[in-house]
Design a protein around this motif. Structure first.
Motif, PDB file in Angstrom:
ATOM      1  N   LYS A  46      68.238 -49.081   4.453  1.00 26.21           N
ATOM      2  CA  LYS A  46      68.047 -48.140   3.342  1.00 26.21           C
ATOM      3  C   LYS A  46      68.817 -46.845   3.514  1.00 26.21           C
ATOM      4  O   LYS A  46      69.356 -46.314   2.563  1.00 26.21           O
ATOM      5  N   GLY A  47      68.830 -46.291   4.726  1.00 25.06           N
ATOM      6  CA  GLY A  47      69.535 -45.042   4.942  1.00 25.06           C
ATOM      7  C   GLY A  47      68.800 -44.116   5.878  1.00 25.06           C
ATOM      8  O   GLY A  47      67.866 -44.513   6.568  1.00 25.06           O
ATOM      9  N   THR A  48      69.214 -42.862   5.877  1.00 19.48           N
ATOM     10  CA  THR A  48      68.630 -41.847   6.745  1.00 19.48           C
ATOM     11  C   THR A  48      67.877 -40.849   5.870  1.00 19.48           C
ATOM     12  O   THR A  48      68.395 -40.376   4.863  1.00 19.48           O
ATOM     13  N   TYR A  49      66.660 -40.552   6.303  1.00 21.64           N
ATOM     14  CA  TYR A  49      65.765 -39.715   5.519  1.00 21.64           C
ATOM     15  C   TYR A  49      65.358 -38.470   6.290  1.00 21.64           C
ATOM     16  O   TYR A  49      65.329 -38.475   7.518  1.00 21.64           O
ATOM     17  N   VAL A  50      65.011 -37.419   5.555  1.00 20.05           N
ATOM     18  CA  VAL A  50      64.543 -36.174   6.153  1.00 20.05           C
ATOM     19  C   VAL A  50      63.120 -36.407   6.687  1.00 20.05           C
ATOM     20  O   VAL A  50      62.259 -36.910   5.971  1.00 20.05           O
ATOM     21  N   ARG A  51      62.930 -36.045   7.955  1.00 18.22           N
ATOM     22  CA  ARG A  51      61.615 -36.186   8.583  1.00 18.22           C
ATOM     23  C   ARG A  51      60.717 -35.025   8.146  1.00 18.22           C
ATOM     24  O   ARG A  51      61.149 -33.875   8.107  1.00 18.22           O
ATOM     25  N   ARG A  52      59.478 -35.367   7.870  1.00 19.95           N
ATOM     26  CA  ARG A  52      58.480 -34.337   7.518  1.00 19.95           C
ATOM     27  C   ARG A  52      58.174 -33.537   8.768  1.00 19.95           C
ATOM     28  O   ARG A  52      57.861 -34.105   9.812  1.00 19.95           O
ATOM     29  N   GLN A  53      58.301 -32.230   8.705  1.00 21.97           N
ATOM     30  CA  GLN A  53      58.041 -31.355   9.841  1.00 21.97           C
ATOM     31  C   GLN A  53      56.580 -30.971   9.856  1.00 21.97           C
ATOM     32  O   GLN A  53      56.007 -30.615   8.835  1.00 21.97           O
ATOM     33  N   THR A  54      55.965 -31.034  11.034  1.00 22.17           N
ATOM     34  CA  THR A  54      54.535 -30.713  11.134  1.00 22.17           C
ATOM     35  C   THR A  54      54.303 -29.379  11.773  1.00 22.17           C
ATOM     36  O   THR A  54      55.143 -28.801  12.370  1.00 22.17           O
ATOM     37  N   LEU A 101      65.107 -34.218  13.059  1.00 20.05           N
ATOM     38  CA  LEU A 101      65.092 -33.722  11.682  1.00 20.05           C
ATOM     39  C   LEU A 101      65.216 -34.852  10.660  1.00 20.05           C
ATOM     40  O   LEU A 101      64.946 -34.653   9.477  1.00 20.05           O
ATOM     41  N   ALA A 102      65.632 -36.025  11.125  1.00 18.98           N
ATOM     42  CA  ALA A 102      65.829 -37.149  10.217  1.00 18.98           C
ATOM     43  C   ALA A 102      65.467 -38.443  10.947  1.00 18.98           C
ATOM     44  O   ALA A 102      65.379 -38.475  12.171  1.00 18.98           O
ATOM     45  N   TYR A 103      65.241 -39.494  10.157  1.00 20.02           N
ATOM     46  CA  TYR A 103      64.940 -40.805  10.722  1.00 20.02           C
ATOM     47  C   TYR A 103      65.654 -41.870   9.903  1.00 20.02           C
ATOM     48  O   TYR A 103      65.969 -41.657   8.732  1.00 20.02           O
ATOM     49  N   ALA A 133      66.252 -26.926   5.710  1.00 18.78           N
ATOM     50  CA  ALA A 133      65.435 -25.711   5.843  1.00 18.78           C
ATOM     51  C   ALA A 133      65.176 -25.051   4.493  1.00 18.78           C
ATOM     52  O   ALA A 133      64.096 -24.508   4.257  1.00 18.78           O
ATOM     53  N   ALA A 134      66.168 -25.107   3.613  1.00 18.69           N
ATOM     54  CA  ALA A 134      66.035 -24.481   2.291  1.00 18.69           C
ATOM     55  C   ALA A 134      65.228 -25.341   1.320  1.00 18.69           C
ATOM     56  O   ALA A 134      64.932 -24.900   0.214  1.00 18.69           O
ATOM     57  N   GLY A 135      64.886 -26.563   1.729  1.00 23.63           N
ATOM     58  CA  GLY A 135      64.137 -27.450   0.842  1.00 23.63           C
ATOM     59  C   GLY A 135      65.008 -28.197  -0.143  1.00 23.63           C
ATOM     60  O   GLY A 135      64.517 -28.913  -1.001  1.00 23.63           O
ATOM     61  N   GLU A 136      66.302 -28.027  -0.015  1.00 22.16           N
ATOM     62  CA  GLU A 136      67.253 -28.722  -0.876  1.00 22.16           C
ATOM     63  C   GLU A 136      67.234 -30.226  -0.602  1.00 22.16           C
ATOM     64  O   GLU A 136      67.475 -31.033  -1.495  1.00 22.16           O
ATOM     65  N   LEU A 137      66.961 -30.565   0.645  1.00 20.06           N
ATOM     66  CA  LEU A 137      66.776 -31.961   1.061  1.00 20.06           C
ATOM     67  C   LEU A 137      65.322 -32.068   1.514  1.00 20.06           C
ATOM     68  O   LEU A 137      64.984 -31.738   2.648  1.00 20.06           O
ATOM     69  N   PRO A 138      64.413 -32.513   0.617  1.00 21.94           N
ATOM     70  CA  PRO A 138      62.983 -32.519   0.942  1.00 21.94           C
ATOM     71  C   PRO A 138      62.586 -33.664   1.876  1.00 21.94           C
ATOM     72  O   PRO A 138      63.310 -34.654   2.000  1.00 21.94           O
ATOM     73  N   PRO A 139      61.433 -33.530   2.519  1.00 19.61           N
ATOM     74  CA  PRO A 139      60.936 -34.567   3.427  1.00 19.61           C
ATOM     75  C   PRO A 139      60.802 -35.927   2.732  1.00 19.61           C
ATOM     76  O   PRO A 139      60.457 -36.007   1.551  1.00 19.61           O
ATOM     77  N   ASP A 140      61.069 -36.964   3.502  1.00 21.75           N
ATOM     78  CA  ASP A 140      60.959 -38.355   3.050  1.00 21.75           C
ATOM     79  C   ASP A 140      61.901 -38.702   1.910  1.00 21.75           C
ATOM     80  O   ASP A 140      61.679 -39.659   1.173  1.00 21.75           O
ATOM     81  N   ARG A 141      62.972 -37.933   1.781  1.00 17.04           N
ATOM     82  CA  ARG A 141      64.038 -38.229   0.818  1.00 17.04           C
ATOM     83  C   ARG A 141      65.321 -38.403   1.600  1.00 17.04           C
ATOM     84  O   ARG A 141      65.506 -37.810   2.666  1.00 17.04           O
ATOM     85  N   PRO A 142      66.240 -39.215   1.078  1.00 19.47           N
ATOM     86  CA  PRO A 142      67.463 -39.490   1.842  1.00 19.47           C
ATOM     87  C   PRO A 142      68.395 -38.283   1.945  1.00 19.47           C
ATOM     88  O   PRO A 142      68.471 -37.466   1.031  1.00 19.47           O
TER      89      PRO A 142
END
Length: 78
Positions: free
Chosen positions: A70-78, A63-65, A24-33
């Protein structure tokens, strides 16, 4: 946020809450692990199963995929 091992909230829920806040804070941005299971274990002093459960919660919440191999990534919220 600090993990309260003796509190009433299960550890995996506490870790999931920390990751939610970081997303939520953007510390873990979308499409990043998100941090690896090993990293979560080290950072929070938790068992592997607890870390896996926390990550699974985020995936189930949308919230993640997972990217196989490769790992688990932050899902882009629409």
């Amino acid at each position: 946020m600090v993990i309260d091992a003796d509190g009433p909230v299960p550890l995996y829920e506490q870790v999931a809450a920390i990751l939610r806040q970081r997303i939520a804070a953007g510390e873990l941005p979308p499409d990043r692990p998100i941090p690896s299971v090993a990293r979560l274990q080290q950072e929070h002093g938790i068992a592997r199963g607890t870390a896996l459960h926390a990550v699974r919660v985020l995936v189930e919440e949308g919230l993640a995929y997972v990217v196989q191999g490769k790992g688990t990534y932050v899902r882009r919220q629409t």
